[in-house]
Design a protein around this motif. Structure first.
Motif, short mmCIF file in Angstrom:
data_model
loop_
_atom_site.label_atom_id
_atom_site.label_comp_id
_atom_site.label_asym_id
_atom_site.label_seq_id
_atom_site.Cartn_x
_atom_site.Cartn_y
_atom_site.Cartn_z
N LEU A 46 0.81 -1.22 0.00
CA LEU A 46 0.00 0.00 0.00
C LEU A 46 0.84 1.28 0.00
O LEU A 46 0.55 2.19 -0.79
CB LEU A 46 -0.95 -0.01 1.20
CG LEU A 46 -1.89 1.21 1.31
CD1 LEU A 46 -2.77 1.30 0.07
CD2 LEU A 46 -2.75 1.10 2.57
N PRO A 47 1.89 1.41 0.84
CA PRO A 47 2.69 2.66 0.79
C PRO A 47 3.32 2.92 -0.57
O PRO A 47 3.36 4.05 -1.04
CB PRO A 47 3.75 2.44 1.87
CG PRO A 47 3.17 1.42 2.80
CD PRO A 47 2.35 0.53 1.93
N TYR A 48 3.78 1.86 -1.24
CA TYR A 48 4.39 2.03 -2.55
C TYR A 48 3.35 2.44 -3.60
O TYR A 48 3.65 3.23 -4.50
CB TYR A 48 5.09 0.74 -2.97
CG TYR A 48 6.19 0.32 -2.03
CD1 TYR A 48 7.44 0.91 -2.09
CD2 TYR A 48 5.97 -0.65 -1.06
CE1 TYR A 48 8.46 0.54 -1.23
CE2 TYR A 48 6.96 -1.04 -0.18
CZ TYR A 48 8.21 -0.44 -0.26
OH TYR A 48 9.20 -0.80 0.60
N LEU A 49 2.15 1.91 -3.48
CA LEU A 49 1.09 2.30 -4.41
C LEU A 49 0.68 3.75 -4.20
O LEU A 49 0.35 4.46 -5.16
CB LEU A 49 -0.13 1.39 -4.23
CG LEU A 49 0.07 -0.08 -4.61
CD1 LEU A 49 -1.19 -0.89 -4.30
CD2 LEU A 49 0.39 -0.20 -6.10
N LEU A 50 0.73 4.22 -2.96
CA LEU A 50 0.35 5.60 -2.67
C LEU A 50 1.36 6.60 -3.24
O LEU A 50 0.98 7.70 -3.67
CB LEU A 50 0.19 5.81 -1.16
CG LEU A 50 -0.98 5.08 -0.50
CD1 LEU A 50 -0.96 5.27 1.00
CD2 LEU A 50 -2.31 5.57 -1.07
N ILE A 51 2.65 6.25 -3.20
CA ILE A 51 3.67 7.18 -3.70
C ILE A 51 3.98 6.96 -5.19
O ILE A 51 4.77 7.70 -5.76
CB ILE A 51 4.98 7.07 -2.90
CG1 ILE A 51 5.61 5.68 -3.10
CG2 ILE A 51 4.74 7.34 -1.43
CD1 ILE A 51 6.98 5.55 -2.46
N LEU A 52 3.34 5.96 -5.81
CA LEU A 52 3.60 5.68 -7.21
C LEU A 52 3.29 6.88 -8.12
O LEU A 52 4.10 7.19 -9.01
CB LEU A 52 2.82 4.44 -7.65
CG LEU A 52 3.03 4.01 -9.11
CD1 LEU A 52 4.50 3.66 -9.35
CD2 LEU A 52 2.13 2.81 -9.44
N PRO A 53 2.16 7.58 -7.96
CA PRO A 53 1.92 8.75 -8.82
C PRO A 53 3.01 9.81 -8.71
O PRO A 53 3.41 10.40 -9.72
CB PRO A 53 0.56 9.28 -8.33
CG PRO A 53 -0.10 8.10 -7.71
CD PRO A 53 1.00 7.31 -7.08
N ALA A 54 3.49 10.05 -7.49
CA ALA A 54 4.56 11.04 -7.32
C ALA A 54 5.84 10.59 -8.01
O ALA A 54 6.55 11.39 -8.64
CB ALA A 54 4.81 11.29 -5.83
N ILE A 55 6.17 9.30 -7.91
CA ILE A 55 7.37 8.78 -8.56
C ILE A 55 7.26 8.92 -10.07
O ILE A 55 8.23 9.31 -10.75
CB ILE A 55 7.59 7.30 -8.16
CG1 ILE A 55 7.89 7.20 -6.66
CG2 ILE A 55 8.73 6.69 -8.96
CD1 ILE A 55 8.03 5.78 -6.17
N VAL A 56 6.08 8.62 -10.63
CA VAL A 56 5.88 8.74 -12.08
C VAL A 56 6.02 10.19 -12.51
O VAL A 56 6.65 10.50 -13.54
CB VAL A 56 4.50 8.17 -12.47
CG1 VAL A 56 4.21 8.45 -13.93
CG2 VAL A 56 4.46 6.67 -12.20
N ALA A 57 5.44 11.13 -11.72
CA ALA A 57 5.54 12.55 -12.08
C ALA A 57 6.98 13.04 -12.03
O ALA A 57 7.44 13.77 -12.93
CB ALA A 57 4.66 13.37 -11.13
N ILE A 58 7.72 12.64 -10.99
CA ILE A 58 9.12 13.06 -10.89
C ILE A 58 9.95 12.48 -12.02
O ILE A 58 10.80 13.16 -12.61
CB ILE A 58 9.69 12.63 -9.52
CG1 ILE A 58 9.01 13.43 -8.39
CG2 ILE A 58 11.20 12.85 -9.46
CD1 ILE A 58 9.41 12.97 -7.01
N ALA A 59 9.69 11.22 -12.36
CA ALA A 59 10.43 10.60 -13.46
C ALA A 59 10.13 11.30 -14.78
O ALA A 59 11.04 11.51 -15.61
CB ALA A 59 10.07 9.12 -13.55
N ALA A 60 8.87 11.71 -14.98
CA ALA A 60 8.51 12.38 -16.23
C ALA A 60 9.14 13.76 -16.33
O ALA A 60 9.53 14.20 -17.42
CB ALA A 60 6.98 12.49 -16.34
N VAL A 61 9.28 14.45 -15.19
CA VAL A 61 9.79 15.82 -15.20
C VAL A 61 11.32 15.85 -15.20
O VAL A 61 11.93 16.69 -15.87
CB VAL A 61 9.23 16.61 -14.01
CG1 VAL A 61 9.86 17.99 -13.92
CG2 VAL A 61 7.72 16.73 -14.12
N TYR A 62 11.95 14.94 -14.46
CA TYR A 62 13.40 15.00 -14.26
C TYR A 62 14.17 13.90 -14.99
O TYR A 62 15.28 14.16 -15.48
CB TYR A 62 13.72 14.92 -12.76
CG TYR A 62 13.29 16.13 -11.99
CD1 TYR A 62 14.01 17.31 -12.06
CD2 TYR A 62 12.16 16.11 -11.19
CE1 TYR A 62 13.62 18.44 -11.35
CE2 TYR A 62 11.75 17.22 -10.48
CZ TYR A 62 12.48 18.38 -10.56
OH TYR A 62 12.08 19.49 -9.87
#
Length: 336
Positions: A46-62
């Motif tokens: 569950l914690p990894y699923l919750l932070i998954l959108p943030a990880i995807v956004a950071i990967a897309a931007v940086y």
């Protein structure tokens, strides 16, 4: 067997449904083992699923720009490749060899390090002094000062730079007017940016002015965590104010002070907007730091690969500071 022996045996025998002997585990309920492990597995994801959108956004931007920067630094992309879309030729390590062998690059690097050092020392020194002062202020004065600091911190960079350009203006600047009243009329019309040392002094004032609020508020929050009873006990034992600060206050605020200092090093090493705006969007070569030097090589000399190579070298130089900052964060979390 006597009655006493019978009672001793019954006392040692485990009672059904009661407490087991020391060192033994109670039997698990029937059918609960599989469900428990499955529940723990779902909760662990569950914690990894919750932070998954943030990880995807950071990967897309940086991640993608960083990957493109690394690839371009090994190529020779110029204006032709940019407009035609042709694949630039690969040159290997030639860009890095040319940059590291250029004396101008090392001159800019030394200027950047010196500029960063002065900014960080002034920011942390003044920030700590103001934070210590806030402890001795009354509530309403401290609240007023905090609001003023937050207002200064939230001011847009463009507005702050315009204010400092007006303060240091050669014809109508307030700084020249005030100095002229003390030193004489000859100081009117003085251009602070003709001398790079004086010009960088104005730029440093702008950078420190914008960075002090964060340092003050963070360090004051750390000072509020110092146990008052320890300070009072040290004072009763005859310790001087400096000794109280050194042996009681400083060990408590030291982790926060180190983290704020590390962040200031990263921010001041990458200063770009303040110099760019104060010099009218076209800084002279003697005002170039590594960020401006990379921009100049990429867009004014149209050597995009060389500019990206300089930017990548800057990232490598700051990676050690970033690793140190992360280590301090981990240590602070372990202490807490």
């Amino acid at each position: 067997m006597t009655a006493a022996d019978t009672q001793a045996v019954e006392a040692k025998a485990p009672v059904a449904g009661g407490v087991n002997e020391p060192g033994t585990r109670p039997p698990a309920p029937s059918g609960s083992g599989g469900k428990g492990r499955a529940g723990r597995g779902r909760n662990g994801l569950l914690p990894y699923l919750l932070i998954l959108p943030a990880i995807v956004a950071i990967a897309a931007v940086y991640a993608y720009p960083l990957a493109r920067t690394v690839i371009m630094s090994f190529q020779d992309m110029g204006r032709r490749e940019l407009w035609t879309g042709e694949s630039p030729p690969w040159v290997g390590l030639d860009q890095f060899t040319n940059i590291l062998g250029d004396s101008e690059f090392w001159s800019v690097t030394g200027r950047t390090v010196l500029f960063m050092t002065v900014c960080v020392v002034l920011t942390m020194g003044l920030g700590l002094l103001i934070a210590l002062l806030m402890q001795r202020l009354t509530t309403w004065v401290r609240l007023t000062l905090t609001v003023a600091l937050i207002a200064a911190w939230s001011m847009p960079l463009l507005v702050a730079s315009s204010i400092f350009r007006w303060l240091a203006d050669s014809d109508y600047g307030l700084l020249n007017t005030l100095i002229a009243k003390v030193a004489g009329e000859d100081f009117l019309g003085h251009n602070w940016f003709l001398n790079p040392w004086q010009g960088f002094a104005v730029i440093i004032c702008l950078v420190v002015w914008g960075a002090i609020p964060f340092a003050v508020i963070t360090l004051y929050a750390a000072l509020t965590q110092v146990p008052k009873e320890l300070e009072e006990a040290a004072q009763l034992d005859g310790a001087s104010p400096f000794s109280v600060y050194r042996f009681v206050t400083w060990p408590v605020i030291k982790p926060v002070f180190i983290m704020v200092t590390t962040l200031s090093v990263i921010w001041d090493f990458n200063v770009f907007g303040q110099i760019w705006l104060l010099r009218g969007n076209k800084p002279e070569p003697e005002y170039e730091t590594l960020g401006l030097y990379s921009f100049s090589k990429a867009f004014e000399s149209t050597s995009f690969s060389q500019g990206t190579a300089i930017a990548l070298i800057t990232v490598v130089l700051l990676s050690g500071v970033a690793v140190y900052y992360l280590r301090q964060l981990i240590k602070t979390g372990e202490v807490e």
